[in-house]
Write a protein that holds these residues in place. Structure first.
Motif, PDB file in Angstrom:
ATOM      1  N   SER A  39       0.835  -1.207   0.000  1.00  0.00           N
ATOM      2  CA  SER A  39       0.000   0.000   0.000  1.00  0.00           C
ATOM      3  C   SER A  39       0.867   1.253   0.000  1.00  0.00           C
ATOM      4  CB  SER A  39      -0.929   0.011   1.212  1.00  0.00           C
ATOM      5  OG  SER A  39      -1.774  -1.095   1.185  1.00  0.00           O
ATOM      6  N   LEU A  40       1.933   1.223   0.775  1.00  0.00           N
ATOM      7  CA  LEU A  40       2.851   2.364   0.812  1.00  0.00           C
ATOM      8  C   LEU A  40       3.544   2.558  -0.534  1.00  0.00           C
ATOM      9  CD1 LEU A  40       4.055   4.542   2.618  1.00  0.00           C
ATOM     10  CD2 LEU A  40       5.830   2.914   3.259  1.00  0.00           C
ATOM     11  N   ILE A  41       3.947   1.474  -1.161  1.00  0.00           N
ATOM     12  CA  ILE A  41       4.574   1.554  -2.483  1.00  0.00           C
ATOM     13  C   ILE A  41       3.611   2.192  -3.485  1.00  0.00           C
ATOM     14  CG2 ILE A  41       5.302   0.153  -4.464  1.00  0.00           C
ATOM     15  CD1 ILE A  41       6.684  -1.720  -2.468  1.00  0.00           C
ATOM     16  N   LEU A  42       2.355   1.714  -3.508  1.00  0.00           N
ATOM     17  CA  LEU A  42       1.379   2.280  -4.443  1.00  0.00           C
ATOM     18  C   LEU A  42       1.102   3.746  -4.143  1.00  0.00           C
ATOM     19  CD1 LEU A  42      -1.391  -0.377  -5.148  1.00  0.00           C
ATOM     20  CD2 LEU A  42       0.473   0.358  -6.606  1.00  0.00           C
ATOM     21  N   LEU A  43       1.048   4.097  -2.879  1.00  0.00           N
ATOM     22  CA  LEU A  43       0.800   5.490  -2.497  1.00  0.00           C
ATOM     23  C   LEU A  43       1.919   6.395  -2.996  1.00  0.00           C
ATOM     24  CD1 LEU A  43      -0.986   7.434  -0.798  1.00  0.00           C
ATOM     25  CD2 LEU A  43       0.587   6.990   1.081  1.00  0.00           C
ATOM     26  N   VAL A  44       3.156   5.961  -2.813  1.00  0.00           N
ATOM     27  CA  VAL A  44       4.308   6.765  -3.249  1.00  0.00           C
ATOM     28  C   VAL A  44       4.337   6.887  -4.772  1.00  0.00           C
ATOM     29  CG1 VAL A  44       6.840   6.795  -3.351  1.00  0.00           C
ATOM     30  CG2 VAL A  44       5.681   6.322  -1.190  1.00  0.00           C
ATOM     31  N   VAL A  45       4.144   5.772  -5.467  1.00  0.00           N
ATOM     32  CA  VAL A  45       4.164   5.800  -6.934  1.00  0.00           C
ATOM     33  C   VAL A  45       3.046   6.692  -7.464  1.00  0.00           C
ATOM     34  CG1 VAL A  45       3.800   4.398  -8.998  1.00  0.00           C
ATOM     35  CG2 VAL A  45       5.309   3.583  -7.210  1.00  0.00           C
ATOM     36  N   ASP A  46       1.877   6.592  -6.883  1.00  0.00           N
ATOM     37  CA  ASP A  46       0.743   7.404  -7.325  1.00  0.00           C
ATOM     38  C   ASP A  46       0.976   8.884  -7.021  1.00  0.00           C
ATOM     39  OD1 ASP A  46      -1.861   7.623  -8.492  1.00  0.00           O
ATOM     40  OD2 ASP A  46      -2.659   7.956  -6.476  1.00  0.00           O
ATOM     41  N   ALA A  47       1.563   9.187  -5.881  1.00  0.00           N
ATOM     42  CA  ALA A  47       1.776  10.584  -5.496  1.00  0.00           C
ATOM     43  C   ALA A  47       2.821  11.264  -6.376  1.00  0.00           C
ATOM     44  CB  ALA A  47       2.201  10.654  -4.037  1.00  0.00           C
ATOM     45  N   MET A  48       3.802  10.507  -6.853  1.00  0.00           N
ATOM     46  CA  MET A  48       4.836  11.107  -7.702  1.00  0.00           C
ATOM     47  C   MET A  48       4.316  11.422  -9.091  1.00  0.00           C
ATOM     48  SD  MET A  48       8.436   9.440  -6.752  1.00  0.00           S
ATOM     49  CE  MET A  48       8.580   8.489  -5.283  1.00  0.00           C
ATOM     50  N   ASN A  49       3.230  10.782  -9.499  1.00  0.00           N
ATOM     51  CA  ASN A  49       2.545  11.096 -10.753  1.00  0.00           C
ATOM     52  C   ASN A  49       3.454  10.972 -11.976  1.00  0.00           C
ATOM     53  OD1 ASN A  49       0.128  11.599 -11.960  1.00  0.00           O
ATOM     54  ND2 ASN A  49       0.319  13.818 -11.870  1.00  0.00           N
ATOM     55  N   VAL A  50       4.334   9.978 -11.976  1.00  0.00           N
ATOM     56  CA  VAL A  50       5.210   9.724 -13.114  1.00  0.00           C
ATOM     57  C   VAL A  50       4.688   8.543 -13.930  1.00  0.00           C
ATOM     58  CG1 VAL A  50       7.552   9.034 -13.784  1.00  0.00           C
ATOM     59  CG2 VAL A  50       7.215  10.684 -11.946  1.00  0.00           C
ATOM     60  N   ILE A  51       4.259   7.504 -13.249  1.00  0.00           N
ATOM     61  CA  ILE A  51       3.746   6.281 -13.882  1.00  0.00           C
ATOM     62  C   ILE A  51       2.264   6.490 -14.202  1.00  0.00           C
ATOM     63  CG2 ILE A  51       3.401   3.794 -13.571  1.00  0.00           C
ATOM     64  CD1 ILE A  51       6.326   4.517 -13.506  1.00  0.00           C
ATOM     65  N   PRO A  52       1.802   6.091 -15.389  1.00  0.00           N
ATOM     66  CA  PRO A  52       0.376   6.224 -15.716  1.00  0.00           C
ATOM     67  C   PRO A  52      -0.515   5.481 -14.714  1.00  0.00           C
ATOM     68  CG  PRO A  52       1.626   5.635 -17.673  1.00  0.00           C
ATOM     69  CD  PRO A  52       2.565   5.546 -16.518  1.00  0.00           C
ATOM     70  N   LYS A  53      -1.641   6.086 -14.404  1.00  0.00           N
ATOM     71  CA  LYS A  53      -2.569   5.532 -13.406  1.00  0.00           C
ATOM     72  C   LYS A  53      -3.050   4.130 -13.789  1.00  0.00           C
ATOM     73  CE  LYS A  53      -2.536   9.345 -11.083  1.00  0.00           C
ATOM     74  NZ  LYS A  53      -1.463   9.484 -10.154  1.00  0.00           N
ATOM     75  N   THR A  54      -3.169   3.853 -15.070  1.00  0.00           N
ATOM     76  CA  THR A  54      -3.624   2.527 -15.512  1.00  0.00           C
ATOM     77  C   THR A  54      -2.641   1.442 -15.061  1.00  0.00           C
ATOM     78  OG1 THR A  54      -4.570   3.597 -17.452  1.00  0.00           O
ATOM     79  CG2 THR A  54      -4.376   1.207 -17.514  1.00  0.00           C
ATOM     80  N   ASN A  97      -2.974   1.048 -11.244  1.00  0.00           N
ATOM     81  CA  ASN A  97      -4.185   0.282 -10.918  1.00  0.00           C
ATOM     82  C   ASN A  97      -4.028  -1.186 -11.285  1.00  0.00           C
ATOM     83  OD1 ASN A  97      -5.433   2.589  -9.971  1.00  0.00           O
ATOM     84  ND2 ASN A  97      -6.446   3.027 -11.911  1.00  0.00           N
ATOM     85  N   GLY A  98      -3.391  -1.464 -12.419  1.00  0.00           N
ATOM     86  CA  GLY A  98      -3.148  -2.851 -12.814  1.00  0.00           C
ATOM     87  C   GLY A  98      -2.251  -3.574 -11.821  1.00  0.00           C
ATOM     88  N   LEU A  99      -1.251  -2.874 -11.308  1.00  0.00           N
ATOM     89  CA  LEU A  99      -0.368  -3.466 -10.305  1.00  0.00           C
ATOM     90  C   LEU A  99      -1.140  -3.769  -9.015  1.00  0.00           C
ATOM     91  CD1 LEU A  99       2.544  -4.304  -9.726  1.00  0.00           C
ATOM     92  CD2 LEU A  99       2.909  -2.008  -8.813  1.00  0.00           C
ATOM     93  N   GLY A 100      -2.013  -2.848  -8.624  1.00  0.00           N
ATOM     94  CA  GLY A 100      -2.854  -3.087  -7.448  1.00  0.00           C
ATOM     95  C   GLY A 100      -3.773  -4.279  -7.649  1.00  0.00           C
ATOM     96  N   ALA A 101      -4.310  -4.431  -8.847  1.00  0.00           N
ATOM     97  CA  ALA A 101      -5.179  -5.575  -9.141  1.00  0.00           C
ATOM     98  C   ALA A 101      -4.390  -6.880  -9.109  1.00  0.00           C
ATOM     99  CB  ALA A 101      -5.839  -5.392 -10.509  1.00  0.00           C
ATOM    100  N   LEU A 102      -3.169  -6.873  -9.623  1.00  0.00           N
ATOM    101  CA  LEU A 102      -2.327  -8.071  -9.574  1.00  0.00           C
ATOM    102  C   LEU A 102      -2.077  -8.485  -8.124  1.00  0.00           C
ATOM    103  CD1 LEU A 102      -0.484 -10.176 -10.996  1.00  0.00           C
ATOM    104  CD2 LEU A 102       1.362  -8.482 -10.786  1.00  0.00           C
ATOM    105  N   PHE A 103      -1.753  -7.529  -7.280  1.00  0.00           N
ATOM    106  CA  PHE A 103      -1.520  -7.828  -5.871  1.00  0.00           C
ATOM    107  C   PHE A 103      -2.794  -8.360  -5.213  1.00  0.00           C
ATOM    108  CE2 PHE A 103      -1.460  -6.645  -1.375  1.00  0.00           C
ATOM    109  CZ  PHE A 103      -0.278  -7.224  -0.971  1.00  0.00           C
ATOM    110  N   PHE A 104      -3.922  -7.709  -5.485  1.00  0.00           N
ATOM    111  CA  PHE A 104      -5.194  -8.109  -4.886  1.00  0.00           C
ATOM    112  C   PHE A 104      -5.555  -9.545  -5.259  1.00  0.00           C
ATOM    113  CE2 PHE A 104      -9.830  -8.482  -5.309  1.00  0.00           C
ATOM    114  CZ  PHE A 104     -10.204  -8.285  -3.983  1.00  0.00           C
ATOM    115  N   GLY A 148       6.439  -3.026  -8.234  1.00  0.00           N
ATOM    116  CA  GLY A 148       6.133  -1.805  -7.476  1.00  0.00           C
ATOM    117  C   GLY A 148       7.390  -1.126  -6.962  1.00  0.00           C
ATOM    118  N   SER A 149       8.357  -1.915  -6.510  1.00  0.00           N
ATOM    119  CA  SER A 149       9.624  -1.339  -6.053  1.00  0.00           C
ATOM    120  C   SER A 149      10.362  -0.675  -7.215  1.00  0.00           C
ATOM    121  CB  SER A 149      10.497  -2.424  -5.429  1.00  0.00           C
ATOM    122  OG  SER A 149       9.867  -2.979  -4.314  1.00  0.00           O
TER     123      SER A 149
END
Length: 134
Positions: free
Chosen positions: A41-56, A59-66, A100-101
């Protein structure tokens, strides 16, 4: 007063053992989830906050983890030992943590201004950490 028959005592003992095994599996599945979910969750939060990687991709990475965690849980509920669900779930979890890392490192490098900016800032941070440990 009614006495307990030996067969019913045996059935009660089997039920207790079965219930203990189910509780143990549930505890292990929950504990395993708790070991991985916060850091991811922390990894996704940091990646999302930096706004470099596309949101799709995020989200796909979060779905893979889920879904990896769902497969792992189903594999743990099946029975003790290695199961296909448990293996697929563990692999999906490790892959999502690794990707994610990598996304986090890539995003940090881009935000800090490329590799030259990272080298200077990393050197300063390393010096501070080394001096703090002395």
């Amino acid at each position: 007063i009614r006495s307990v028959q030996p067969s019913s005592t045996h059935q009660l003992q089997n039920l207790a053992v079965t219930q203990d095994i189910r509780n143990l599996r549930a505890t292990r599945a929950h504990g395993n989830y708790i070991e991985n979910a916060p850091i991811f969750s922390l990894i996704l939060l940091v990646v999302d906050a930096m706004n470099v990687i596309p949101k799709t991709l995020v989200n796909g990475l979060g779905a893979l983890f889920f879904f990896g965690r769902i497969f792992h849980m189903m594999g743990m509920w099946a029975y003790e030992g290695s199961t296909v669900g448990r293996m697929v779930g563990a692999l999906a979890t490790l892959v999502s943590l690794g990707i994610g890392s990598g996304m986090t490192i890539y995003s940090a490098v881009q935000v800090l201004g490329g590799w030259s900016g990272v080298q200077v800032k990393f050197g300063v941070i390393a010096l501070i950490v080394l001096l703090g440990n002395c």
